[in-house]
Design a protein around this motif. Sequence first.
Motif, PDB file in Angstrom:
ATOM      1  N   ARG A 168       0.823  -1.203   0.000  1.00 14.46           N
ATOM      2  CA  ARG A 168       0.000   0.000   0.000  1.00 14.46           C
ATOM      3  C   ARG A 168       0.861   1.258   0.000  1.00 14.46           C
ATOM      4  O   ARG A 168       0.538   2.258  -0.653  1.00 14.46           O
ATOM      5  CB  ARG A 168      -0.935   0.004   1.209  1.00 14.46           C
ATOM      6  N   ARG A 169       1.969   1.224   0.718  1.00 18.18           N
ATOM      7  CA  ARG A 169       2.866   2.389   0.720  1.00 18.18           C
ATOM      8  C   ARG A 169       3.430   2.640  -0.669  1.00 18.18           C
ATOM      9  O   ARG A 169       3.559   3.799  -1.101  1.00 18.18           O
ATOM     10  CB  ARG A 169       4.001   2.173   1.730  1.00 18.18           C
ATOM     11  N   ALA A 170       3.757   1.568  -1.401  1.00 11.23           N
ATOM     12  CA  ALA A 170       4.258   1.736  -2.767  1.00 11.23           C
ATOM     13  C   ALA A 170       3.171   2.310  -3.662  1.00 11.23           C
ATOM     14  O   ALA A 170       3.427   3.214  -4.475  1.00 11.23           O
ATOM     15  CB  ALA A 170       4.754   0.394  -3.303  1.00 11.23           C
ATOM     16  N   TRP A 171       1.950   1.797  -3.536  1.00 11.62           N
ATOM     17  CA  TRP A 171       0.840   2.310  -4.340  1.00 11.62           C
ATOM     18  C   TRP A 171       0.606   3.795  -4.045  1.00 11.62           C
ATOM     19  O   TRP A 171       0.411   4.603  -4.963  1.00 11.62           O
ATOM     20  CB  TRP A 171      -0.414   1.497  -4.068  1.00 11.62           C
ATOM     21  N   GLU A 172       0.647   4.174  -2.782  1.00  7.25           N
ATOM     22  CA  GLU A 172       0.398   5.572  -2.435  1.00  7.25           C
ATOM     23  C   GLU A 172       1.516   6.485  -2.926  1.00  7.25           C
ATOM     24  O   GLU A 172       1.285   7.661  -3.225  1.00  7.25           O
ATOM     25  CB  GLU A 172       0.245   5.700  -0.917  1.00  7.25           C
ATOM     26  N   ARG A 173       2.722   5.949  -3.047  1.00  6.26           N
ATOM     27  CA  ARG A 173       3.846   6.758  -3.533  1.00  6.26           C
ATOM     28  C   ARG A 173       3.806   6.930  -5.054  1.00  6.26           C
ATOM     29  O   ARG A 173       4.017   8.019  -5.573  1.00  6.26           O
ATOM     30  CB  ARG A 173       5.165   6.104  -3.127  1.00  6.26           C
ATOM     31  N   TYR A 174       3.508   5.852  -5.776  1.00  9.20           N
ATOM     32  CA  TYR A 174       3.628   5.872  -7.238  1.00  9.20           C
ATOM     33  C   TYR A 174       2.300   6.098  -7.956  1.00  9.20           C
ATOM     34  O   TYR A 174       2.287   6.582  -9.085  1.00  9.20           O
ATOM     35  CB  TYR A 174       4.246   4.557  -7.726  1.00  9.20           C
ATOM     36  N   ARG A 175       1.194   5.694  -7.329  1.00  8.47           N
ATOM     37  CA  ARG A 175      -0.134   5.826  -7.921  1.00  8.47           C
ATOM     38  C   ARG A 175      -0.170   5.259  -9.345  1.00  8.47           C
ATOM     39  O   ARG A 175       0.185   4.122  -9.565  1.00  8.47           O
ATOM     40  CB  ARG A 175      -0.607   7.290  -7.873  1.00  8.47           C
ATOM     41  N   GLU A 176      -0.583   6.051 -10.317  1.00 11.83           N
ATOM     42  CA  GLU A 176      -0.740   5.534 -11.679  1.00 11.83           C
ATOM     43  C   GLU A 176       0.585   5.163 -12.328  1.00 11.83           C
ATOM     44  O   GLU A 176       0.607   4.510 -13.382  1.00 11.83           O
ATOM     45  CB  GLU A 176      -1.484   6.555 -12.554  1.00 11.83           C
ATOM     46  N   GLY A 177       1.684   5.569 -11.730  1.00 17.81           N
ATOM     47  CA  GLY A 177       2.993   5.194 -12.244  1.00 17.81           C
ATOM     48  C   GLY A 177       3.499   3.878 -11.697  1.00 17.81           C
ATOM     49  O   GLY A 177       4.626   3.474 -12.002  1.00 17.81           O
ATOM     50  N   TRP A 178       2.678   3.198 -10.877  1.00 16.66           N
ATOM     51  CA  TRP A 178       3.100   1.932 -10.281  1.00 16.66           C
ATOM     52  C   TRP A 178       2.935   0.799 -11.282  1.00 16.66           C
ATOM     53  O   TRP A 178       1.901   0.669 -11.925  1.00 16.66           O
ATOM     54  CB  TRP A 178       2.272   1.649  -9.028  1.00 16.66           C
ATOM     55  N   ILE A 179       3.964   0.005 -11.449  1.00 10.11           N
ATOM     56  CA  ILE A 179       3.999  -1.156 -12.340  1.00 10.11           C
ATOM     57  C   ILE A 179       3.706  -0.737 -13.780  1.00 10.11           C
ATOM     58  O   ILE A 179       2.656  -1.026 -14.356  1.00 10.11           O
ATOM     59  CB  ILE A 179       3.021  -2.274 -11.895  1.00 10.11           C
ATOM     60  N   ARG A 180       4.641  -0.043 -14.375  1.00  8.62           N
ATOM     61  CA  ARG A 180       4.491   0.411 -15.754  1.00  8.62           C
ATOM     62  C   ARG A 180       4.975  -0.615 -16.769  1.00  8.62           C
ATOM     63  O   ARG A 180       4.607  -0.562 -17.938  1.00  8.62           O
ATOM     64  CB  ARG A 180       5.253   1.724 -15.945  1.00  8.62           C
ATOM     65  N   SER A 181       5.831  -1.550 -16.334  1.00  9.07           N
ATOM     66  CA  SER A 181       6.347  -2.567 -17.261  1.00  9.07           C
ATOM     67  C   SER A 181       5.204  -3.447 -17.751  1.00  9.07           C
ATOM     68  O   SER A 181       4.334  -3.847 -16.977  1.00  9.07           O
ATOM     69  CB  SER A 181       7.393  -3.436 -16.556  1.00  9.07           C
ATOM     70  N   SER A 182       5.226  -3.751 -19.046  1.00  7.04           N
ATOM     71  CA  SER A 182       4.127  -4.525 -19.613  1.00  7.04           C
ATOM     72  C   SER A 182       4.381  -6.021 -19.577  1.00  7.04           C
ATOM     73  O   SER A 182       3.442  -6.816 -19.667  1.00  7.04           O
ATOM     74  CB  SER A 182       3.885  -4.093 -21.063  1.00  7.04           C
ATOM     75  N   GLY A 183       5.630  -6.437 -19.459  1.00  5.99           N
ATOM     76  CA  GLY A 183       5.949  -7.857 -19.551  1.00  5.99           C
ATOM     77  C   GLY A 183       6.520  -8.412 -18.267  1.00  5.99           C
ATOM     78  O   GLY A 183       6.174  -7.999 -17.155  1.00  5.99           O
ATOM     79  N   PHE A 184       7.455  -9.357 -18.421  1.00  6.86           N
ATOM     80  CA  PHE A 184       7.972 -10.091 -17.263  1.00  6.86           C
ATOM     81  C   PHE A 184       8.893  -9.251 -16.399  1.00  6.86           C
ATOM     82  O   PHE A 184       9.231  -9.654 -15.284  1.00  6.86           O
ATOM     83  CB  PHE A 184       8.668 -11.367 -17.727  1.00  6.86           C
ATOM     84  N   ALA A 185       9.299  -8.076 -16.877  1.00  4.84           N
ATOM     85  CA  ALA A 185      10.086  -7.177 -16.029  1.00  4.84           C
ATOM     86  C   ALA A 185       9.248  -6.606 -14.892  1.00  4.84           C
ATOM     87  O   ALA A 185       9.790  -6.027 -13.952  1.00  4.84           O
ATOM     88  CB  ALA A 185      10.664  -6.039 -16.870  1.00  4.84           C
ATOM     89  N   ALA A 186       7.930  -6.791 -14.962  1.00  2.00           N
ATOM     90  CA  ALA A 186       7.052  -6.236 -13.919  1.00  2.00           C
ATOM     91  C   ALA A 186       7.361  -6.803 -12.547  1.00  2.00           C
ATOM     92  O   ALA A 186       7.230  -6.096 -11.542  1.00  2.00           O
ATOM     93  CB  ALA A 186       5.592  -6.500 -14.282  1.00  2.00           C
ATOM     94  N   ALA A 187       7.766  -8.070 -12.469  1.00  2.00           N
ATOM     95  CA  ALA A 187       8.093  -8.657 -11.163  1.00  2.00           C
ATOM     96  C   ALA A 187       9.269  -7.931 -10.522  1.00  2.00           C
ATOM     97  O   ALA A 187       9.255  -7.633  -9.321  1.00  2.00           O
ATOM     98  CB  ALA A 187       8.397 -10.145 -11.318  1.00  2.00           C
ATOM     99  N   ALA A 188      10.290  -7.639 -11.319  1.00  2.00           N
ATOM    100  CA  ALA A 188      11.421  -6.882 -10.795  1.00  2.00           C
ATOM    101  C   ALA A 188      11.008  -5.464 -10.425  1.00  2.00           C
ATOM    102  O   ALA A 188      11.447  -4.921  -9.399  1.00  2.00           O
ATOM    103  CB  ALA A 188      12.548  -6.848 -11.825  1.00  2.00           C
ATOM    104  N   GLU A 189      10.143  -4.858 -11.236  1.00  2.00           N
ATOM    105  CA  GLU A 189       9.709  -3.492 -10.948  1.00  2.00           C
ATOM    106  C   GLU A 189       8.974  -3.407  -9.616  1.00  2.00           C
ATOM    107  O   GLU A 189       9.221  -2.501  -8.816  1.00  2.00           O
ATOM    108  CB  GLU A 189       8.813  -2.967 -12.066  1.00  2.00           C
ATOM    109  N   ILE A 190       8.062  -4.342  -9.368  1.00  2.00           N
ATOM    110  CA  ILE A 190       7.344  -4.325  -8.087  1.00  2.00           C
ATOM    111  C   ILE A 190       8.333  -4.369  -6.935  1.00  2.00           C
ATOM    112  O   ILE A 190       8.241  -3.591  -5.969  1.00  2.00           O
ATOM    113  CB  ILE A 190       6.369  -5.509  -7.997  1.00  2.00           C
ATOM    114  N   LEU A 191       9.281  -5.277  -7.009  1.00  2.00           N
ATOM    115  CA  LEU A 191      10.256  -5.413  -5.934  1.00  2.00           C
ATOM    116  C   LEU A 191      11.032  -4.118  -5.725  1.00  2.00           C
ATOM    117  O   LEU A 191      11.220  -3.657  -4.585  1.00  2.00           O
ATOM    118  CB  LEU A 191      11.216  -6.558  -6.271  1.00  2.00           C
TER     119      LEU A 191
END
Length: 237
Positions: A168-191
């Motif tokens: 939730r803290r990550a979501w509140e910090r990034y909002r619509e910019g959270w998890i922008r990667s479209s493919g398998f790089a998304a797992a690394a981005e979340i971390l």
Amino acid sequence: MLLCAYNEAENLPGLLADLEAVARRLPLRVLVVDDGSEDGTGEVARGRPGLYPLEVVSHGHNRGLGAALRTGLTAILDRCRDGDVVVTMDADGSHRPAQIPQLVEALRQGADVVIASRYRQGSRVLGVPFLRRLLSLGARAVLSLRFPFPGVRDYTSGYRAYRAGLLRRAWERYREGWIRSSGFAAAAEILLTLRPFRPVVREVPLDLRYDLKRGVSKLPPLRTIRHYLRFLMEFRP
């Protein structure tokens, strides 16, 4: 827990059945994001009776793993409390639900994020094609140099447990910019979006059974490399 699924009608029934054993040990709610499947994945999930509540959210067309993770995690955060645990795993049957209690126990012992890692002693990796292994090793090497993260060896494993409050803290910090990667790089981005909060990260050995997976791989090598290169150029923690 979150399952992002694209054309997994063959694999999903077995996985959902295996989750019943987990539901006998832990309170469990499952959200399946059907990412524009064309094989009836969403209908298979909706029609599966079980010992746990299951909800399906559908994309009208295939939008990629990153969009499915964003849809699923934001929906879960709307439904959960900060003290809850959020587990993500692959929907293709290669991740074994029997490991979920191990991940949850590591959170109870003080971790904020627990990763089922291919690069810890005791891990078992069966049936993974050579090129996919090479991609994973290359991503690990580059990401660990570019974004060193204490406790992390496996940046791209999608089998994880998180404290909901941290997500939730990550979501509140990034909002619509959270998890922008479209493919398998998304797992690394979340971390890496969690790194500014200095979470305690622990890894447990992963039991990866790619040999049990049915159907074709969803990881096209050249497109995956392009996704990682774009992520490395564009990501700003």
